[in-house]
Write a protein that holds these residues in place. Structure first.
Motif, mmCIF file in Angstrom:
data_model
loop_
_atom_site.group_PDB
_atom_site.id
_atom_site.type_symbol
_atom_site.label_atom_id
_atom_site.label_comp_id
_atom_site.label_asym_id
_atom_site.label_seq_id
_atom_site.Cartn_x
_atom_site.Cartn_y
_atom_site.Cartn_z
ATOM 1 N N SER A 171 56.433 28.113 46.443
ATOM 2 C CA SER A 171 57.056 27.561 46.148
ATOM 3 C C SER A 171 58.273 27.280 47.607
ATOM 4 O O SER A 171 57.858 27.959 48.450
ATOM 5 N N ASP B 133 62.829 33.326 39.997
ATOM 6 C CA ASP B 133 62.010 31.551 39.790
ATOM 7 C C ASP B 133 60.348 32.040 39.159
ATOM 8 O O ASP B 133 60.057 31.200 38.257
ATOM 9 N N GLN C 283 59.267 34.091 37.235
ATOM 10 C CA GLN C 283 59.513 34.428 35.533
ATOM 11 C C GLN C 283 60.043 33.304 34.913
ATOM 12 O O GLN C 283 60.311 32.645 33.441
ATOM 13 N N ALA C 284 61.634 31.876 35.559
ATOM 14 C CA ALA C 284 62.253 31.524 34.742
ATOM 15 C C ALA C 284 61.011 29.755 34.608
ATOM 16 O O ALA C 284 60.608 29.113 33.786
ATOM 17 N N ASN C 285 59.971 30.329 35.686
ATOM 18 C CA ASN C 285 59.045 28.887 35.677
ATOM 19 C C ASN C 285 56.925 29.590 35.438
ATOM 20 O O ASN C 285 56.602 29.223 36.233
ATOM 21 N N LYS D 183 54.989 29.576 32.646
ATOM 22 C CA LYS D 183 53.995 28.601 33.384
ATOM 23 C C LYS D 183 53.339 27.619 34.454
ATOM 24 O O LYS D 183 52.565 27.815 34.170
ATOM 25 N N GLU D 184 54.579 27.005 35.025
ATOM 26 C CA GLU D 184 54.108 26.501 35.935
ATOM 27 C C GLU D 184 53.157 27.352 36.932
ATOM 28 O O GLU D 184 52.709 26.866 37.827
ATOM 29 N N ARG D 185 53.960 28.525 37.242
ATOM 30 C CA ARG D 185 53.804 29.216 38.548
ATOM 31 C C ARG D 185 52.359 30.133 38.140
ATOM 32 O O ARG D 185 51.150 30.421 39.411
#
Length: 123
Positions: free
Chosen positions: A23, A101, A103-105, A107-109
């Motif tokens: 990231s 970050d 946790q907030a993203n 699905k993306e991560r």
């Protein structure tokens, strides 16, 4: 268990499934490990363990620990390097930024193989 390390779009099979990611905002590296005989897009991980590396270590230095934690479990182990390229990893703020970050993203991560209602442990 099967492992795939994906770095810069190159894949190599070695033993429990891992993906190395990066990231840029906030800046951190991370590696995911899960047992592909248990976790898949049809059987999502119910537990996520976020683990920050120690001083002078990188994400890849915890492969054995990660594999032992996920073997036979519906679990994804995420090893996080909050300060890639530096031997000092003591910043609680950078660790919190990286964990928040992810946790907030999630699905993306971490992809579709993690349940949206997964329990998340940090350490």
């Amino acid at each position: 268990m099967s492992t795939s390390n994906i770095i810069n779009s190159g894949a190599q099979s070695v033993g429990s499934t891992s993906i190395l990611g990066r990231s840029t905002k906030p800046r951190y590296d991370y590696q995911t490990t899960y047992d592909s005989s248990v976790v898949s897009d049809k059987s999502q991980a119910k537990v996520v363990i976020l683990f920050v590396v120690g001083t002078a270590m990188s994400c890849t230095g915890y492969a054995g620990l990660a594999a032992n934690c996920v073997a036979g479990q519906s679990t994804m182990f995420v090893t996080v390097d909050n300060s890639p390229g530096s031997i000092v990893k003591l910043s609680g703020e950078k660790t919190a930024e990286a964990f928040n970050d992810i946790q907030a993203n999630i699905k993306e991560r971490l992809g579709d193989i993690v349940s949206p209602s997964a329990t998340i442990f940090v350490g």
